[in-house]
Design an enzyme around this catalytic site. Structure first.
Site, mmCIF file in Angstrom:
data_model
loop_
_atom_site.group_PDB
_atom_site.id
_atom_site.type_symbol
_atom_site.label_atom_id
_atom_site.label_comp_id
_atom_site.label_asym_id
_atom_site.label_seq_id
_atom_site.Cartn_x
_atom_site.Cartn_y
_atom_site.Cartn_z
ATOM 1 N N HIS A 51 0.796 -1.230 0.000
ATOM 2 C CA HIS A 51 0.000 0.000 0.000
ATOM 3 C C HIS A 51 0.831 1.282 0.000
ATOM 4 O O HIS A 51 0.270 2.372 0.098
ATOM 5 C CB HIS A 51 -0.933 0.023 1.210
ATOM 6 N N ARG A 94 6.679 -6.196 3.061
ATOM 7 C CA ARG A 94 5.403 -6.769 2.622
ATOM 8 C C ARG A 94 5.335 -6.707 1.106
ATOM 9 O O ARG A 94 5.418 -5.624 0.525
ATOM 10 C CB ARG A 94 4.215 -6.036 3.239
ATOM 11 N N ASP A 140 15.979 -11.299 -3.188
ATOM 12 C CA ASP A 140 17.263 -11.034 -3.854
ATOM 13 C C ASP A 140 17.898 -9.721 -3.369
ATOM 14 O O ASP A 140 19.120 -9.635 -3.232
ATOM 15 C CB ASP A 140 17.093 -10.960 -5.385
ATOM 16 N N GLU A 145 -6.639 -11.973 6.952
ATOM 17 C CA GLU A 145 -7.395 -10.727 6.948
ATOM 18 C C GLU A 145 -8.667 -10.811 6.117
ATOM 19 O O GLU A 145 -9.192 -9.788 5.687
ATOM 20 C CB GLU A 145 -6.511 -9.553 6.485
ATOM 21 N N ASP A 151 -8.370 -4.819 6.561
ATOM 22 C CA ASP A 151 -9.045 -5.693 5.599
ATOM 23 C C ASP A 151 -10.060 -6.587 6.285
ATOM 24 O O ASP A 151 -11.132 -6.865 5.729
ATOM 25 C CB ASP A 151 -8.001 -6.522 4.828
HETATM 26 C C1 3PY Z 1 -4.729 -4.527 7.472
HETATM 27 O O1 3PY Z 1 -5.046 -4.003 8.549
HETATM 28 O O2 3PY Z 1 -5.534 -4.874 6.604
HETATM 29 C C2 3PY Z 1 -3.311 -4.750 7.189
HETATM 30 O O3 3PY Z 1 -2.991 -5.292 6.173
HETATM 31 C C3 3PY Z 1 -2.294 -4.327 8.162
HETATM 32 O O4 3PY Z 1 -2.312 -3.020 8.333
HETATM 33 MG MG MG Z 2 -4.502 -5.598 4.863
#
Ligand code: 3PY
Ligand code: MG
Length: 251
Positions: free
Chosen positions: A44, A69, A83, A148, A174
């Site tokens: 994000h 991430r 890598d 999530e 999420d």
């Molecule tokens: C969420 O809260 O959806 C995440 O991926 C972590 O912030």
């Molecule tokens: Mg999330």
């Protein structure tokens, strides 16, 4: 063993800070603030492999675990991030044991997995200085998967049981959306789903992590047994500090 996963086993909760500004200068400041881990967000935040590399280099002198991430659990991102030298990855939206198994495979060279092979040209191998790199890389790699969605919750134990899934991380934003409460992670339904997920992760003996809603939430989650917590974001700190300072003077 991966250094962060090994440290999780020692029992002291690891306090993390989310990095979404996507610049090395602020990453260096945050690393100097002695957080245990920093999360560099390829999902994000406006990051590329180049910006992630620069941030990784900026924090290298500090005793901090750099976690990246990936935008999605895709082998192409996974090999690039490994890598350039991230040894711990966070993969969003993991929803099945099969998906988790494929993600683990993407982190490992053949015959253990399907990770594309580069050694002398990769920063991860010390640009070829580590002669054992191809044989030992998997031992240093840590994989954290995010739970999530409803689907992820439904099969949490199956995902946790996959060898190579080292820890599970709850994404409250999420998850709120998935449970019909977009933008409201404090809704009681979301909170009880998180309580339940944490208890289930701990019951199967894997480390649980979470993106805390604020410092108080982080304290509460640690008391529940969560062993690694993101307690804030670089953007949040800069924004709140800037607003508070400006508010001390007339508009
Ligand atoms: C969420 O809260 O959806 C995440 O991926 C972590 O912030
Ligand atoms: Mg999330």
């Amino acid at each position: 063993m991966n250094a962060m996963i090994a440290q999780l086993a020692l029992g002291r909760p690891l306090i993390g800070l989310w990095q979404a500004l996507a610049v090395p200068y602020t990453a260096e400041i945050c690393a100097g603030a002695r957080f245990d881990w920093l999360l560099f967000d390829g999902e994000h935040a406006p990051n590329t492999a180049q910006t992630l590399l620069a941030q990784l280099q900026a924090v290298a002198p500090f005793p901090v675990h750099a976690v990246a991430r990936v935008p999605i659990g895709d082998p192409v991102y996974i090999k690039q991030y490994l890598d350039i030298g991230f040894s711990t990855l966070l993969v969003p939206v993991v929803e099945s044991a099969r998906q988790a198994r494929d993600i683990v495979a993407a982190t490992r060279f053949p015959p253990r997995g399907i990770r594309g092979v580069a050694s002398a040209t990769s920063r991860a191998s010390g640009f070829g200085a580590d002669s054992q790199f191809l044989l030992t890389a998997h031992e240093k790699t840590g994989l954290i998967v995010q739970i999530e969605t409803r689907a992820g919750l439904d099969v949490l134990e199956e995902i946790a049981a996959i060898e190579g899934v080292d820890a599970l991380f709850i994404g409250p934003s999420d998850l709120s959306a998935a449970l019909g409460h977009l933008g409201n992670p404090r809704h009681p339904d979301v909170q009880s789903a998180i309580d339940d997920a944490i208890a289930r992760i701990l019951a199967v003996g894997k480390p649980a992590g979470i993106f805390a809603l604020d410092a108080d939430d982080a304290v509460r989650r640690i008391a529940q047994g969560v062993s690694f917590v993101s307690v804030g974001t670089d953007i949040g700190l800069l924004g709140s500090g800037a607003r508070a300072l400006r508010a001390r003077f007339p508009a």
